[in-house]
Write an enzyme that holds these catalytic residues in place. Structure first.
Site, PDB file in Angstrom:
ATOM      1  N   LEU A   1       0.825  -1.212   0.000  1.00 44.84           N
ATOM      2  CA  LEU A   1       0.000   0.000   0.000  1.00 44.84           C
ATOM      3  C   LEU A   1       0.858   1.262   0.000  1.00 44.84           C
ATOM      4  O   LEU A   1       1.842   1.358   0.716  1.00 44.84           O
ATOM      5  CB  LEU A   1      -0.933   0.003   1.218  1.00 44.84           C
ATOM      6  N   HIS A   2       0.442   2.221  -0.825  1.00 41.51           N
ATOM      7  CA  HIS A   2       1.126   3.514  -0.909  1.00 41.51           C
ATOM      8  C   HIS A   2       0.066   4.614  -0.858  1.00 41.51           C
ATOM      9  O   HIS A   2      -1.134   4.324  -0.657  1.00 41.51           O
ATOM     10  CB  HIS A   2       1.972   3.593  -2.187  1.00 41.51           C
TER      11      HIS A   2
ATOM     12  N   HIS B   1      -3.245   4.121  -2.628  1.00 43.73           N
ATOM     13  CA  HIS B   1      -4.232   3.274  -1.941  1.00 43.73           C
ATOM     14  C   HIS B   1      -4.869   4.032  -0.779  1.00 43.73           C
ATOM     15  O   HIS B   1      -6.066   3.887  -0.515  1.00 43.73           O
ATOM     16  CB  HIS B   1      -3.563   2.009  -1.382  1.00 43.73           C
TER      17      HIS B   1
ATOM     18  N   GLN C   1      -4.281 -12.939 -12.398  1.00 37.75           N
ATOM     19  CA  GLN C   1      -4.142 -11.802 -13.316  1.00 37.75           C
ATOM     20  C   GLN C   1      -2.707 -11.578 -13.767  1.00 37.75           C
ATOM     21  O   GLN C   1      -2.407 -10.584 -14.416  1.00 37.75           O
ATOM     22  CB  GLN C   1      -4.737 -10.537 -12.693  1.00 37.75           C
TER      23      GLN C   1
ATOM     24  N   LYS D   1      -5.194   5.465 -12.337  1.00 41.31           N
ATOM     25  CA  LYS D   1      -3.961   5.058 -13.003  1.00 41.31           C
ATOM     26  C   LYS D   1      -4.197   3.804 -13.860  1.00 41.31           C
ATOM     27  O   LYS D   1      -3.639   3.658 -14.929  1.00 41.31           O
ATOM     28  CB  LYS D   1      -2.839   4.786 -11.997  1.00 41.31           C
TER      29      LYS D   1
ATOM     30  N   SER E   1       2.833   0.150  -6.836  1.00 43.79           N
ATOM     31  CA  SER E   1       3.541  -0.780  -5.951  1.00 43.79           C
ATOM     32  C   SER E   1       4.829  -1.262  -6.607  1.00 43.79           C
ATOM     33  O   SER E   1       5.777  -1.650  -5.933  1.00 43.79           O
ATOM     34  CB  SER E   1       2.643  -1.972  -5.628  1.00 43.79           C
TER      35      SER E   1
HETATM   36  O1  PAF Z   1      -5.533  -2.879  -9.164  1.00 46.72           O
HETATM   37  C1  PAF Z   1      -5.240  -3.868  -8.459  1.00 46.72           C
HETATM   38  O2  PAF Z   1      -4.489  -3.795  -7.489  1.00 46.72           O
HETATM   39  C2  PAF Z   1      -5.832  -5.226  -8.827  1.00 46.72           C
HETATM   40  O3  PAF Z   1      -5.962  -5.373 -10.196  1.00 46.72           O
HETATM   41  C3  PAF Z   1      -7.166  -5.513  -8.109  1.00 46.72           C
HETATM   42  C4  PAF Z   1      -8.246  -4.540  -8.542  1.00 46.72           C
HETATM   43  C5  PAF Z   1      -6.970  -5.449  -6.611  1.00 46.72           C
HETATM   44  C6  PAF Z   1      -7.657  -6.924  -8.460  1.00 46.72           C
HETATM   45  O4  PAF Z   1      -6.739  -7.888  -8.055  1.00 46.72           O
END
Ligand code: PAF
Length: 259
Positions: free
Chosen positions: A33-34, A37, A61, A149, A186
């Site tokens: 987290l930055h 977030h 992903q 972003k 991140s």
């Molecule tokens: O943007 C992200 O950090 C990711 O794509 C998310 C939305 C948490 C889904 O894993």
């Protein structure tokens, strides 16, 4: 702040809010987290009775296993940052909790998921859409918060919510930048000081507001972008993705603001 790891614990933690009809704001994250977030968490805090943050490095992903392995992880620091930003419940499951053996149901977005990241990272938005729908279904948020972003991600999530008639609002929060202009990500922690200097060509290229001029800025810095083009993402937007050393960065700027 309650920290929960399993779906059963999450459901128990959210039961009082559900019974009392409280609004829940969800901030899905992959951790590390930055300030970007924190801006999402603050927006959620301002608009909802209960704020849920999730920290889950979603394997589905990532197309490159090396990128997944190198993704920064520090759950204790994330918990401190989430709590300081007013989070009520932090859900940090492990991969088997969300993708148990036998998991075989995926959301396959087309439309907004085609081109740009969809071309460069095949399967990426299938993983994003699937995990987001799972999180929406577990948390039942009134609103979920995403950073501009990742403008294409926002468009894909909005499309999924619309097409599947999900009952929540998607809120977009402006990109947070370091004073030198680099968009917070991140992945920035993986840039060496020299690479970071090179990476500053990315916001400079976007500031030209023009793909050809932007390419020239990147070329001067020794960057060959994966793409740098105008896309319709909630209005005309100059979008860029580029590899700087071993780190892949994306950024964008809405064109209506600078023309
Ligand atoms: O943007 C992200 O950090 C990711 O794509 C998310 C939305 C948490 C889904 O894993």
């Amino acid at each position: 702040m309650k920290r929960v790891q399993t779906i059963a614990e999450l459901r128990r933690a959210l039961e009082p809010a559900r019974l009392e009809g409280m609004s829940v704001g969800l901030v899905p994250t992959m951790g590390a987290l930055h300030a970007g977030h924190v801006a999402l968490l603050q927006a959620a805090r301002a608009e909802n009775d209960v704020v849920v943050a999730t920290v889950f490095v979603n394997p589905a992903q990532f197309s490159e296993t090396s990128d997944l392995a190198a993704y920064p992880r520090d759950l204790e620091a994330d918990a401190r940052a989430a709590e300081a930003a007013g989070t009520d419940v932090l859900f940090a499951p492990d991969a088997a909790e969300l993708y148990p053996p036998g998991f075989a149901t995926w959301i396959e977005p087309k439309g907004a998921a085609e081109g740009l990241e969809g071309t460069q990272r095949p399967g990426h938005f299938r993983g994003v859409a699937t995990v987001c729908v799972k999180l929406f279904s577990l948390v039942h948020p009134a609103r979920a918060y995403f950073g501009r972003k990742d403008a294409q991600q926002v468009a894909v999530v909005r499309q999924v919510v619309r097409d599947l008639n999900l009952e929540l609002e998607i809120r977009t929060v402006e990109t947070v930048r370091d004073p030198d202009g680099l968009a917070l990500s991140s992945r920035n922690v993986r840039l060496s000081p020299a690479e970071r200097t090179v990476a500053l060509a990315i916001p400079r290229a976007l500031a030209t507001g023009d793909p050809a001029a932007g390419r020239a800025v990147l070329r001067d810095a020794g960057i060959e972008p994966e793409y740098l083009e105008v896309a319709d993402l909630d209005g005309p937007t100059l979008v860029v993705a580029a590899q700087v050393g071993a780190t892949r960065l994306i950024d964008n700027t809405p064109l209506r603001r600078i023309v």
